[in-house]
Scaffold this motif. Sequence first.
Motif, PDB file in Angstrom:
ATOM      1  N   THR A  98     -51.663 -37.165 -52.632  1.00  0.00           N
ATOM      2  CA  THR A  98     -50.099 -37.126 -52.391  1.00  0.00           C
ATOM      3  C   THR A  98     -50.021 -35.587 -51.862  1.00  0.00           C
ATOM      4  OG1 THR A  98     -50.237 -36.286 -54.812  1.00  0.00           O
ATOM      5  CG2 THR A  98     -49.779 -38.613 -54.319  1.00  0.00           C
ATOM      6  N   LYS A  99     -50.906 -34.759 -52.055  1.00  0.00           N
ATOM      7  CA  LYS A  99     -50.431 -33.573 -51.097  1.00  0.00           C
ATOM      8  C   LYS A  99     -50.150 -33.847 -49.521  1.00  0.00           C
ATOM      9  CE  LYS A  99     -53.255 -30.412 -54.161  1.00  0.00           C
ATOM     10  NZ  LYS A  99     -54.383 -29.564 -54.125  1.00  0.00           N
ATOM     11  N   SER A 133     -48.747 -36.407 -48.163  1.00  0.00           N
ATOM     12  CA  SER A 133     -47.245 -36.703 -48.360  1.00  0.00           C
ATOM     13  C   SER A 133     -46.842 -37.443 -49.583  1.00  0.00           C
ATOM     14  CB  SER A 133     -47.209 -38.049 -47.112  1.00  0.00           C
ATOM     15  OG  SER A 133     -45.772 -38.354 -47.359  1.00  0.00           O
ATOM     16  N   LYS A 134     -45.677 -37.191 -50.096  1.00  0.00           N
ATOM     17  CA  LYS A 134     -45.137 -37.752 -51.231  1.00  0.00           C
ATOM     18  C   LYS A 134     -45.015 -39.162 -51.045  1.00  0.00           C
ATOM     19  CE  LYS A 134     -45.615 -33.933 -53.320  1.00  0.00           C
ATOM     20  NZ  LYS A 134     -46.615 -33.570 -54.299  1.00  0.00           N
TER      21      LYS A 134
END
Length: 111
Positions: free
Chosen positions: A48-49, A51-52
């Motif tokens: 998730t770092k 892209s959210k």
Amino acid sequence: MLSQKHRLSKSAEVKKTTARGRSFFNPYFVLKLASGKDIPRFTVIVSTKVSKKAVDRNRIKRVIREELRKHLASAKIGDYAILVKSSAVKIASKDLRAAVTQSLADSKIIK
């Protein structure tokens, strides 16, 4: 989608590959290699770092897995983990495919 026998899915095997594997760096991802069983097995890790948005993460995984599937017949035996960097979100799918193929050739996984 990669077939189940070509997926590196157990978390212990993924940890072993990412911790002890040889690394090949690319502006968009890191390719880790470790010795494996009798077939090439791959995993694609997009945190998730990167892209959210799940849509972006899944697009990246789909593009990379499709390119890996094309080269399965010529891939060497081993366990491979692809750890995606956040810069991969900003490029086009075509460029990401080219980067995957180039990285596989540079690391001598495929011919």
